[in-house]
Design a protein around this motif. Sequence first.
Motif, mmCIF file in Angstrom:
data_model
loop_
_atom_site.group_PDB
_atom_site.id
_atom_site.type_symbol
_atom_site.label_atom_id
_atom_site.label_comp_id
_atom_site.label_asym_id
_atom_site.label_seq_id
_atom_site.Cartn_x
_atom_site.Cartn_y
_atom_site.Cartn_z
ATOM 1 N N GLN A 110 3.859 -7.070 6.023
ATOM 2 C CA GLN A 110 3.719 -7.058 4.569
ATOM 3 C C GLN A 110 2.330 -7.556 4.170
ATOM 4 O O GLN A 110 1.707 -6.999 3.265
ATOM 5 C CB GLN A 110 4.810 -7.919 3.916
ATOM 6 N N VAL A 111 1.832 -8.554 4.848
ATOM 7 C CA VAL A 111 0.500 -9.100 4.550
ATOM 8 C C VAL A 111 -0.564 -8.015 4.738
ATOM 9 O O VAL A 111 -1.462 -7.855 3.909
ATOM 10 C CB VAL A 111 0.203 -10.333 5.437
ATOM 11 N N GLU A 112 -0.459 -7.280 5.833
ATOM 12 C CA GLU A 112 -1.435 -6.213 6.078
ATOM 13 C C GLU A 112 -1.320 -5.111 5.022
ATOM 14 O O GLU A 112 -2.335 -4.610 4.528
ATOM 15 C CB GLU A 112 -1.249 -5.617 7.467
ATOM 16 N N ARG A 113 -0.101 -4.736 4.666
ATOM 17 C CA ARG A 113 0.081 -3.677 3.658
ATOM 18 C C ARG A 113 -0.445 -4.115 2.294
ATOM 19 O O ARG A 113 -0.995 -3.305 1.551
ATOM 20 C CB ARG A 113 1.546 -3.246 3.590
ATOM 21 N N VAL A 155 0.816 -1.208 0.000
ATOM 22 C CA VAL A 155 0.000 0.000 0.000
ATOM 23 C C VAL A 155 0.854 1.263 0.000
ATOM 24 O O VAL A 155 0.480 2.269 -0.615
ATOM 25 C CB VAL A 155 -1.020 0.001 1.162
ATOM 26 N N VAL A 156 1.988 1.231 0.657
ATOM 27 C CA VAL A 156 2.842 2.418 0.682
ATOM 28 C C VAL A 156 3.369 2.708 -0.716
ATOM 29 O O VAL A 156 3.329 3.862 -1.177
ATOM 30 C CB VAL A 156 3.975 2.261 1.720
ATOM 31 N N ALA A 210 -2.690 3.728 10.234
ATOM 32 C CA ALA A 210 -1.577 4.492 10.809
ATOM 33 C C ALA A 210 -1.768 4.662 12.312
ATOM 34 O O ALA A 210 -0.812 4.518 13.084
ATOM 35 C CB ALA A 210 -1.466 5.850 10.122
ATOM 36 N N ARG A 211 -3.002 4.939 12.725
ATOM 37 C CA ARG A 211 -3.281 5.071 14.165
ATOM 38 C C ARG A 211 -2.963 3.762 14.902
ATOM 39 O O ARG A 211 -2.468 3.781 16.023
ATOM 40 C CB ARG A 211 -4.750 5.427 14.395
ATOM 41 N N LEU A 268 4.067 2.983 8.896
ATOM 42 C CA LEU A 268 3.385 1.802 8.356
ATOM 43 C C LEU A 268 4.392 0.778 7.843
ATOM 44 O O LEU A 268 4.224 -0.423 8.045
ATOM 45 C CB LEU A 268 2.418 2.185 7.239
ATOM 46 N N LEU A 269 5.429 1.264 7.172
ATOM 47 C CA LEU A 269 6.462 0.344 6.690
ATOM 48 C C LEU A 269 7.164 -0.363 7.845
ATOM 49 O O LEU A 269 7.509 -1.537 7.748
ATOM 50 C CB LEU A 269 7.492 1.084 5.835
#
Length: 188
Positions: free
Chosen positions: A129-132, A8-9, A60-61, A123-124
């Motif tokens: 990685q799975v969530e992103r 996502v990033v 992000a929160r 976030l990174l």
Amino acid sequence: MSENDADVVDLLVSQHGQIKHATERVLGSSGPDKLDSFRDLVRLLAVHEAAEEEVIHPAARQHSVSDEVVDRRLQEERQAEHMLAELYEIGVQHQDFDAKFRVFAEGVTEHTEREEKEEFGPLLLHASQVERVRLARVVRFAEAIAPTSPYVRVGESAMANLLTGPPLGLFDRLRNAIRDARIQSREA
């Protein structure tokens, strides 16, 4: 890496580049091309900001970004939406459009830089990685459901179009659709 494995990033940073390019197209265009470029930018921003509000800011929160930082980004996004509505109201041919649009474009650039540093970095570091990848899928879903034009007429009266029409109505419709998709992805 396939599109289905995109982070996502990476996706959002790419969109930031597309937004910057789209703002440059608006400033470099005239006549009907300027209006088309402006409409394309509104659609791109609506999809991007709705996805960030409904997907990225909550993530992000959850991953060490303070409420204060996220709330500032949300406030900037609301200001940008209202500036877009003002720009839409005066029209691309208005003598003040370019000057007002430059102020808008500078604000968007500053906003994207702060997002990349203050939200995307954490976030990174903290999201798997799975969530992103899952978050990227929801963002791509937003792109897929977005109307091809931000100027969908919803009623015959001027008041009906003012209340739900461009560009704020598009932002709201996309937020709702993304919120529904996010809930469904959690239930799946």
